[in-house]
Design a protein around this motif. Structure first.
Motif, PDB file in Angstrom:
ATOM      1  N   ASN A  46       0.854  -1.181   0.000  1.00  0.00           N
ATOM      2  CA  ASN A  46       0.000   0.000   0.000  1.00  0.00           C
ATOM      3  C   ASN A  46       0.897   1.240   0.000  1.00  0.00           C
ATOM      4  OD1 ASN A  46      -2.226   1.622   0.116  1.00  0.00           O
ATOM      5  ND2 ASN A  46      -2.576   1.329   2.312  1.00  0.00           N
ATOM      6  N   PRO A  47       1.525   1.546  -1.158  1.00  0.00           N
ATOM      7  CA  PRO A  47       2.489   2.652  -1.180  1.00  0.00           C
ATOM      8  C   PRO A  47       1.824   4.006  -0.901  1.00  0.00           C
ATOM      9  CG  PRO A  47       2.168   1.761  -3.393  1.00  0.00           C
ATOM     10  CD  PRO A  47       1.388   0.909  -2.458  1.00  0.00           C
ATOM     11  N   PRO A  48       2.447   4.805  -0.041  1.00  0.00           N
ATOM     12  CA  PRO A  48       1.927   6.156   0.192  1.00  0.00           C
ATOM     13  C   PRO A  48       2.105   7.002  -1.072  1.00  0.00           C
ATOM     14  CG  PRO A  48       4.012   5.839   1.324  1.00  0.00           C
ATOM     15  CD  PRO A  48       3.641   4.516   0.737  1.00  0.00           C
ATOM     16  N   GLU A  49       1.465   8.140  -1.107  1.00  0.00           N
ATOM     17  CA  GLU A  49       1.493   8.990  -2.304  1.00  0.00           C
ATOM     18  C   GLU A  49       2.913   9.385  -2.713  1.00  0.00           C
ATOM     19  OE1 GLU A  49       0.519  10.751  -5.668  1.00  0.00           O
ATOM     20  OE2 GLU A  49      -0.840   9.532  -4.477  1.00  0.00           O
ATOM     21  N   TRP A  50       3.777   9.701  -1.737  1.00  0.00           N
ATOM     22  CA  TRP A  50       5.135  10.106  -2.079  1.00  0.00           C
ATOM     23  C   TRP A  50       5.884   8.990  -2.806  1.00  0.00           C
ATOM     24  CZ3 TRP A  50       9.242   7.318  -0.324  1.00  0.00           C
ATOM     25  CH2 TRP A  50       9.069   6.560   0.837  1.00  0.00           C
ATOM     26  N   LEU A  51       5.652   7.739  -2.393  1.00  0.00           N
ATOM     27  CA  LEU A  51       6.323   6.602  -3.025  1.00  0.00           C
ATOM     28  C   LEU A  51       5.766   6.369  -4.427  1.00  0.00           C
ATOM     29  CD1 LEU A  51       8.265   4.242  -3.016  1.00  0.00           C
ATOM     30  CD2 LEU A  51       6.586   2.930  -1.694  1.00  0.00           C
ATOM     31  N   ALA A  52       4.458   6.427  -4.558  1.00  0.00           N
ATOM     32  CA  ALA A  52       3.840   6.259  -5.876  1.00  0.00           C
ATOM     33  C   ALA A  52       4.325   7.349  -6.835  1.00  0.00           C
ATOM     34  CB  ALA A  52       2.323   6.286  -5.747  1.00  0.00           C
ATOM     35  N   GLU A  53       4.426   8.567  -6.330  1.00  0.00           N
ATOM     36  CA  GLU A  53       4.886   9.692  -7.148  1.00  0.00           C
ATOM     37  C   GLU A  53       6.345   9.495  -7.588  1.00  0.00           C
ATOM     38  OE1 GLU A  53       4.759  13.279  -9.200  1.00  0.00           O
ATOM     39  OE2 GLU A  53       3.112  12.123  -8.348  1.00  0.00           O
ATOM     40  N   LEU A  54       7.209   9.055  -6.674  1.00  0.00           N
ATOM     41  CA  LEU A  54       8.612   8.809  -7.037  1.00  0.00           C
ATOM     42  C   LEU A  54       8.720   7.699  -8.074  1.00  0.00           C
ATOM     43  CD1 LEU A  54      10.686   9.041  -3.735  1.00  0.00           C
ATOM     44  CD2 LEU A  54      10.860  10.472  -5.752  1.00  0.00           C
ATOM     45  N   ARG A  55       7.948   6.655  -7.905  1.00  0.00           N
ATOM     46  CA  ARG A  55       7.992   5.559  -8.869  1.00  0.00           C
ATOM     47  C   ARG A  55       7.460   5.996 -10.236  1.00  0.00           C
ATOM     48  NH1 ARG A  55       5.749   0.495  -5.239  1.00  0.00           N
ATOM     49  NH2 ARG A  55       7.774  -0.164  -4.423  1.00  0.00           N
ATOM     50  N   ARG A  56       6.472   6.850 -10.218  1.00  0.00           N
ATOM     51  CA  ARG A  56       5.833   7.298 -11.450  1.00  0.00           C
ATOM     52  C   ARG A  56       6.698   8.326 -12.194  1.00  0.00           C
ATOM     53  NH1 ARG A  56       1.090   7.507  -9.437  1.00  0.00           N
ATOM     54  NH2 ARG A  56       1.362   9.508  -8.396  1.00  0.00           N
ATOM     55  N   ASN A  57       7.190   9.338 -11.479  1.00  0.00           N
ATOM     56  CA  ASN A  57       7.847  10.470 -12.128  1.00  0.00           C
ATOM     57  C   ASN A  57       9.328  10.640 -11.822  1.00  0.00           C
ATOM     58  OD1 ASN A  57       5.445  11.374 -13.387  1.00  0.00           O
ATOM     59  ND2 ASN A  57       4.761  12.169 -11.440  1.00  0.00           N
ATOM     60  N   GLY A  58       9.843   9.934 -10.826  1.00  0.00           N
ATOM     61  CA  GLY A  58      11.256  10.047 -10.493  1.00  0.00           C
ATOM     62  C   GLY A  58      11.550  11.245  -9.626  1.00  0.00           C
ATOM     63  N   PRO A  59      12.798  11.556  -9.452  1.00  0.00           N
ATOM     64  CA  PRO A  59      13.958  11.032 -10.163  1.00  0.00           C
ATOM     65  C   PRO A  59      14.191   9.552  -9.834  1.00  0.00           C
ATOM     66  CG  PRO A  59      14.678  12.430  -8.356  1.00  0.00           C
ATOM     67  CD  PRO A  59      13.189  12.501  -8.409  1.00  0.00           C
ATOM     68  N   HIS A  60      14.696   8.844 -10.843  1.00  0.00           N
ATOM     69  CA  HIS A  60      14.889   7.400 -10.727  1.00  0.00           C
ATOM     70  C   HIS A  60      16.363   7.074 -10.504  1.00  0.00           C
ATOM     71  CE1 HIS A  60      10.801   6.855 -12.146  1.00  0.00           C
ATOM     72  NE2 HIS A  60      11.059   7.641 -13.169  1.00  0.00           N
ATOM     73  N   PRO A  61      16.650   5.997  -9.752  1.00  0.00           N
ATOM     74  CA  PRO A  61      18.042   5.558  -9.579  1.00  0.00           C
ATOM     75  C   PRO A  61      18.571   4.939 -10.878  1.00  0.00           C
ATOM     76  CG  PRO A  61      16.553   4.029  -8.493  1.00  0.00           C
ATOM     77  CD  PRO A  61      15.712   5.168  -9.001  1.00  0.00           C
ATOM     78  N   ARG A  62      19.871   4.812 -10.963  1.00  0.00           N
ATOM     79  CA  ARG A  62      20.516   4.309 -12.182  1.00  0.00           C
ATOM     80  C   ARG A  62      19.958   2.978 -12.688  1.00  0.00           C
ATOM     81  NH1 ARG A  62      26.531   4.039 -11.169  1.00  0.00           N
ATOM     82  NH2 ARG A  62      25.736   3.444  -9.173  1.00  0.00           N
ATOM     83  N   PRO A  63      19.746   1.968 -11.827  1.00  0.00           N
ATOM     84  CA  PRO A  63      19.219   0.701 -12.363  1.00  0.00           C
ATOM     85  C   PRO A  63      17.855   0.871 -13.044  1.00  0.00           C
ATOM     86  CG  PRO A  63      20.086   0.365 -10.156  1.00  0.00           C
ATOM     87  CD  PRO A  63      20.088   1.850 -10.400  1.00  0.00           C
TER      88      PRO A  63
END
Length: 119
Positions: free
Chosen positions: A37-54
């Motif tokens: 149940n990802p919180p909004e901040w986690l969903a937002e990071l996964r959706r829009n980044g910034p993303h890690p190198r891998p």
């Protein structure tokens, strides 16, 4: 677990996470809750980044080494990745080709290994 480990397992860039996440240990139960149940901040990071190198490498279809050879040293956002894919620079075209060839060779080697007689 340490915040860096949790961030890696969640596929997020730690410095972009909220400060309280960066500063505290994550229990297994908390980690499972974040995954289920990802919180909004986690969903937002996964959706829009910034993303890690891998994650950036996977989205671009290249290796992490290919990112370095292409001069990508900073985390990229989804918009940055989309722009690169829409109009790929020469280095990205070359790295995607190299990555595809390496993956093809790996599949051939794996197939040959699985077909070889076992002692």
């Amino acid at each position: 677990m340490k915040p860096a480990t949790a961030a890696k397992k969640l596929g997020i860039y730690l410095p972009a996470a909220p400060q309280d996440f960066q500063d505290s240990e994550v229990t297994r139960a908390e980690f499972n809750q974040l995954q289920q149940n990802p919180p909004e901040w986690l969903a937002e990071l996964r959706r829009n980044g910034p993303h890690p190198r891998p994650v950036v490498a996977q989205k671009l279809g290249i290796s992490i080494s290919g990112l370095a050879r292409g001069g990508v040293t900073e985390p990229l956002t989804t918009a940055d990745i989309t722009t690169l894919l829409a109009e790929p620079p020469k280095w990205l075209v070359a790295e995607r080709s190299t990555h595809a060839a390496v993956r093809k060779q790996d599949l051939i080697a794996k197939k040959l290994h699985s077909e070889s007689p076992k002692n």
